[in-house]
Motif scaffolding. Structure first.
Motif, mmCIF file in Angstrom:
data_model
loop_
_atom_site.group_PDB
_atom_site.id
_atom_site.type_symbol
_atom_site.label_atom_id
_atom_site.label_comp_id
_atom_site.label_asym_id
_atom_site.label_seq_id
_atom_site.Cartn_x
_atom_site.Cartn_y
_atom_site.Cartn_z
ATOM 1 N N CYS A 19 0.837 -1.210 0.000
ATOM 2 C CA CYS A 19 0.000 0.000 0.000
ATOM 3 C C CYS A 19 0.869 1.256 0.000
ATOM 4 C CB CYS A 19 -0.918 0.008 1.222
ATOM 5 S SG CYS A 19 -2.243 -1.208 1.197
ATOM 6 N N GLN A 20 1.894 1.272 0.862
ATOM 7 C CA GLN A 20 2.748 2.448 0.957
ATOM 8 C C GLN A 20 3.560 2.657 -0.314
ATOM 9 O OE1 GLN A 20 2.724 4.698 3.613
ATOM 10 N NE2 GLN A 20 3.815 5.861 2.026
ATOM 11 N N GLN A 21 4.036 1.572 -0.920
ATOM 12 C CA GLN A 21 4.792 1.680 -2.170
ATOM 13 C C GLN A 21 3.927 2.253 -3.284
ATOM 14 O OE1 GLN A 21 6.250 -2.288 -2.821
ATOM 15 N NE2 GLN A 21 7.784 -2.150 -1.186
ATOM 16 N N LEU A 22 2.660 1.828 -3.352
ATOM 17 C CA LEU A 22 1.762 2.364 -4.375
ATOM 18 C C LEU A 22 1.511 3.844 -4.135
ATOM 19 C CD1 LEU A 22 -0.008 1.890 -6.835
ATOM 20 C CD2 LEU A 22 -1.869 1.193 -5.310
ATOM 21 N N LYS A 23 1.317 4.229 -2.880
ATOM 22 C CA LYS A 23 1.131 5.645 -2.560
ATOM 23 C C LYS A 23 2.351 6.467 -2.979
ATOM 24 C CE LYS A 23 -0.688 7.231 1.116
ATOM 25 N NZ LYS A 23 -0.917 7.585 2.528
ATOM 26 N N ASP A 24 3.533 5.929 -2.728
ATOM 27 C CA ASP A 24 4.770 6.633 -3.089
ATOM 28 C C ASP A 24 4.883 6.806 -4.607
ATOM 29 O OD1 ASP A 24 5.407 6.768 -0.425
ATOM 30 O OD2 ASP A 24 6.794 5.068 -0.466
ATOM 31 N N LYS A 25 4.562 5.742 -5.362
ATOM 32 C CA LYS A 25 4.634 5.824 -6.826
ATOM 33 C C LYS A 25 3.670 6.869 -7.364
ATOM 34 C CE LYS A 25 6.212 1.196 -8.124
ATOM 35 N NZ LYS A 25 5.861 -0.042 -8.861
ATOM 36 N N VAL A 26 2.458 6.834 -6.859
ATOM 37 C CA VAL A 26 1.446 7.798 -7.307
ATOM 38 C C VAL A 26 1.882 9.217 -6.946
ATOM 39 C CG1 VAL A 26 -0.924 8.587 -6.922
ATOM 40 C CG2 VAL A 26 -0.470 6.167 -7.262
#
Length: 326
Positions: free
Chosen positions: A282-289
Motif C-alpha cells: 500500500c505504501q509503495q503504491l502511494k509513493d509511486k502515485v
C-alpha cells in the motif's frame, strides 16, 4: 539591432523549450494514466490475493469433515519456570473449544486439574476483531474492480489510506492484548467455564500476544478486614504482578503468585507476515502515485511559465528600444 537578434534567439530557444516541455508533459501524462489504469489494479489484485490468504488462515477447514467445519488444533502450553502450570489448549478458528489445565498450588504442592465444560467455549475477541478488519479491507479493495477507472492520484491514496487503517487495526488487535483490571477479570466469566469449578482464590486469563496464545493464572489470598496492610487497588494491565490488590464482591484480595504459559500458533504468525507485506505494498503504491503526480505538476507549472517568459522578454526589448531612442 542587437536587441532584435537577442529577441529572435530567445524566441527560438523558447520555441524549443516549449516543444520539449510539451513532449515531456505528454509522456508524463501517458505514464501517469497508465499507472492509474494498469499498475494500480495490478497492486490491488495482489493485495486481494494476500488478504484472502490471510482471511483463510482465520477459518481453516477441517480435512475430511463436512463443509463449514473448522479445523481443531491442539497446542501444548510451554511450562513456566517452576512447572506450576501445564496444559493443552484446543483452538478452532476464533474459539477456544477446550482447555485442559493442571495447576500446582503454591502452599501445598497439590495439583488441581480443570477442563472446559462440554457445553462451553471461549471466544477470543482479538482474533475475531482482526478477522473482521481483514474482511473490511477486502471489501474496500473489491469495490474497485478492474472495470473501475481511477481519475486522480488522490483517489488512489484515499483507498490505500482506508485499507491501511483496517490492516493496522487488524495487526494491533493481535499485537496489543487488552488491558484489564483484576475485578474485570474476576467478572469475565472465565472461571465459570471449568469443571470442576475453580476455587475463589484462582483466576485465569487467555489472550493473544503476536503469534502466541497465552494463559495467565493468578493465585490469590483474601485480605482480612482488620488487616493493617495499606490497601491500594491495582489499575488496568495485561499482566498483573504479585502483590497487586483488588476488591470484588465486598472482599479484598491480593495476588500471591502469577504464572504465565504460552504456545505458538503458526497461522497467527502467517497472518502478521501477510499484514506487513500488504501494508508495504500500500505504501509503495502511494509513493509511486505521489512521485508521478509531482512530476506531472512540475511540467504543468513549466508549461505555464515558459510563454510568460516570452512576454517578459518582449517587455524587456521594448524598454531597451525606448531608452535607445532617448
Amino acid at each position: 539591432m542587437l536587441g532584435a537578434e537577442r529577441s529572435n534567439a530567445t524566441l527560438s530557444e523558447l520555441a524549443k523549450m516549449t516543444a520539449a516541455s510539451q513532449a515531456e508533459r505528454t509522456v508524463l501524462e501517458e505514464e501517469f494514466n497508465w499507472l492509474l489504469k494498469e499498475e494500480v489494479h495490478a497492486v490491488l489484485k495482489q493485495l486481494q490475493d494476500i488478504l484472502k490468504e490471510a482471511s483463510r488462515r482465520f477459518s481453516m477447514p477441517s480435512p475430511g469433515l463436512c463443509e463449514g467445519q473448522l479445523k481443531q488444533e491442539n497446542f501444548i502450553l510451554g511450562s513456566s519456570t517452576m512447572d506450576q502450570v501445564k496444559g493443552v489448549l484446543t483452538l478452532q478458528g476464533e474459539a477456544l473449544t477446550q482447555a485442559d489445565i493442571n495447576i500446582k498450588v503454591a502452599k501445598s504442592s497439590q495439583v488441581m486439574h480443570f477442563a472446559f465444560r462440554d457445553d462451553k467455549q471461549w471466544k477470543l475477541q482479538q482474533i475475531q476483531d482482526a478477522r473482521n478488519h481483514v474482511n473490511q479491507a477486502l471489501q474496500l479493495l473489491s469495490s474497485r474492480d478492474e472495470s473501475y477507472t481511477f481519475k486522480t492520484g488522490a483517489e488512489v491514496n484515499k483507498l490505500m489510506d482506508a485499507v491501511m487503517l483496517q490492516l493496522s487495526r487488524a495487526r494491533n488487535r493481535l499485537t496489543t492484548p487488552a488491558s484489564m483490571t483484576l475485578p474485570e477479570l474476576a467478572a469475565s466469566g472465565l472461571v465459570k467455564m471449568f469443571t470442576p469449578p475453580m476455587p475463589g482464590d484462582v483466576m485465569v486469563n487467555f489472550y493473544i500476544n503476536l503469534s502466541k496464545l497465552c494463559l495467565t493464572v493468578y493465585q490469590l489470598h483474601v485480605l482480612q478486614p482488620n488487616t493493617t496492610k495499606n490497601f491500594k487497588s491495582a489499575g488496568s494491565s495485561v499482566l498483573h504482578n504479585p502483590g497487586a490488590m483488588f476488591e470484588y464482591n465486598n472482599t479484598k484480595f491480593e495476588v500471591s503468585h502469577v504464572h504465565k504459559v504460552e504456545c505458538v500458533v503458526p497461522w497467527l504468525n502467517d497472518t502478521l507476515v501477510f499484514f506487513t507485506i500488504s501494508l508495504q505494498l500500500c505504501q509503495q503504491l502511494k509513493d509511486k502515485v505521489g512521485v508521478a503526480f509531482k512530476h506531472s505538476q512540475l511540467f504543468k507549472c513549466l508549461w505555464f511559465l515558459i510563454p510568460r517568459l516570452h512576454l517578459f522578454d518582449q517587455k524587456y526589448n521594448n524598454i531597451v528600444k525606448y531608452l535607445n531612442l532617448k
